[in-house]
Design an enzyme around this catalytic site. Sequence first.
Site, PDB file in Angstrom:
ATOM      1  N   LYS A  18      23.355 -24.549 -32.777  1.00 51.29           N
ATOM      2  CA  LYS A  18      24.657 -23.875 -32.873  1.00 51.29           C
ATOM      3  C   LYS A  18      25.495 -24.529 -33.968  1.00 51.29           C
ATOM      4  O   LYS A  18      25.513 -25.762 -34.080  1.00 51.29           O
ATOM      5  CB  LYS A  18      25.365 -23.968 -31.515  1.00 51.29           C
ATOM      6  CG  LYS A  18      26.653 -23.162 -31.426  1.00 51.29           C
ATOM      7  CD  LYS A  18      27.250 -23.268 -30.013  1.00 51.29           C
ATOM      8  CE  LYS A  18      28.541 -22.475 -29.887  1.00 51.29           C
ATOM      9  NZ  LYS A  18      29.150 -22.623 -28.535  1.00 51.29           N
ATOM     10  N   SER A  65      30.438 -18.220 -26.272  1.00 55.18           N
ATOM     11  CA  SER A  65      30.445 -18.323 -27.712  1.00 55.18           C
ATOM     12  C   SER A  65      29.083 -18.645 -28.338  1.00 55.18           C
ATOM     13  O   SER A  65      28.912 -18.450 -29.541  1.00 55.18           O
ATOM     14  CB  SER A  65      31.437 -19.404 -28.133  1.00 55.18           C
ATOM     15  OG  SER A  65      31.000 -20.680 -27.722  1.00 55.18           O
ATOM     16  N   SER A 106      30.142 -20.881 -22.237  1.00 50.82           N
ATOM     17  CA  SER A 106      29.605 -20.468 -23.541  1.00 50.82           C
ATOM     18  C   SER A 106      28.103 -20.647 -23.729  1.00 50.82           C
ATOM     19  O   SER A 106      27.552 -20.168 -24.723  1.00 50.82           O
ATOM     20  CB  SER A 106      30.341 -21.209 -24.660  1.00 50.82           C
ATOM     21  OG  SER A 106      31.559 -20.571 -24.929  1.00 50.82           O
TER      22      SER A 106
END
Lengths: 94, 486
Positions: B78, B153, B177
């Site tokens: 990420k 997210s 997330s």
Amino acid sequence: MKISRQEVDRVARLARLKLDPEMAELLTGQMNDILTYMDKLTQLDTSGVPPTNHALELTGAMRPDQARPSLERQQGLANAADTDGQYFKVPRVI
Amino acid sequence: MDLHYLTITQASDLLARREISSVELTRALLQRIEATEERVHAYLTITAEQALAQAEAADQRIAAGEAGPLTGIPAGIKDVLCTRGVRTTCGSKILERFVPPYDATLVARLRDAGMVMLGKHNMDEFAMGSSTENSAYGATHNPWDLAAIPGGSSGGSTASVAAGSCLYAVGTDTGGSIRQPASHCGVVGLKPTYGRVSRYGLVAFASSLDQAGPITRSVADAAMVLQAIAGHDPADSTSAPNQVPDYRAALARGVKGLKLGVPREYFVEGMDPEVEQTVRRAFAVLEELGAELVEVSLPHTDYGLAVYYIIAPAEASSNLARYDGVKYGLSVRPEDGDLLDMYYATRSQGFGPEVVRRIMLGTYALSAGYYDAYYGKASAVRTLLARDFAEAFEQVDAIVSPVSPTPAFDLGQKVDDPLQMYLSDVLTLACNLAGLPGMSLPAGLSQQGRPIGLQIIGPHFAEETVLAVGHAFERATDHHQQHPSL
């Protein structure tokens, strides 16, 4: 009204944000909705309840104060918009 | 055989038996990225050349008999985790050209374990969002249905694992997330106990809530990745000193004799009936496997969202004060302007609308005159929420529940209504407030073909129990073996 347009502008200044008038209007409405929702917390009696600022009961981590290698100066400066090769440069402060 | 849909366990076996090389595997994944990226947009940066060099090094390690289970396995990271020499944007324009001079500790650990890094995954800006629509670089699409959000997210990471454009990913979870997008993309996502994985090099959103964890295609894979990244780090004073157990060994424990709590407050009003049916079917599977399911109560659940959306923005407003145009990131310097003008111009041009909204909320909640009413109150109610869980865990070994009230919604559906968007996290954020480990794993598909996840929550540092329950469920079902037709 939980928060007025004037207060939104004041908070923006505290946060060093410049909002265009449309954004400030939009945020005033949205922040009012959100802060009104937050009101539900006042239903709870929290007198005598200690705050939780950290989920685990860890105590402060200590270590001997010894000099160790750290980031090279050039690496530290590499992402800056402006430097004189030794220091970060910024626009005039006063 | 589709190399891109291998689990880590399968790929690791093939590599060990020399049936494939890491270079072949990496090439297959890079081709898969090429074939899917235009539709999915899971990556912000692709590091093909470095990946192939890492794959070659991994093949040498394997040949020398020095390989571990993650050696030579292609992964994505990420874009909120610092990667030395590879730009790290956090999905924000303000960090568009930021190239970290160091690796996050967990990234360094994965590199030591022989990771092949394919690139950096898309995300909501600064991890603030539930759909990846807040990325400054465009939304990610759900591989199961390109019209749907992947969740957020960590939506780039979960979409990538679902699309087969990496074999595993590492995401971060501040209010759901990892788990919410894992649920929406039909993959496994594990948020460990707060402090279990070092946050050093994880760009801070809300420091008392942030935690990184694995996103994988199986529970066993999640155990392997967690094994590699968990543990104390002297560079993160909030990382926990507790010993790291053998997570893989815990998988086989099964659920027989375990008491699993079903929180009555988690079947909320407005929950999609398909979510409830799917999750209740999953409960029945766990019962058949020998678990005892009992109802528990988490009485303060209804206040979680309000607590979270005070505390997380408050911490964010403080953490994001560092973006000032001086040391790194965007710097906008108006002509003849002073320092203050630079701050205003840089921050206003660099941050997107959701980040501005949260900085504003957080600044307000911490400002003189409002601190006690908002931050102080929320911190006290956070204690009540944590006590709810502590009391429940006196009766049960773990808690099972839905992950999100609905399957993935359509792109664009909630962008104009922040409060509606925030409700996506209503069943996941209490875990973060209480610091507990939680996992989402695939439990079925909606009639529309969108995945639905099952959430397993454990007491602090009970990842072994969470993994054991998940593994038992996975072995009894085949949801994790389904892939989108992409």
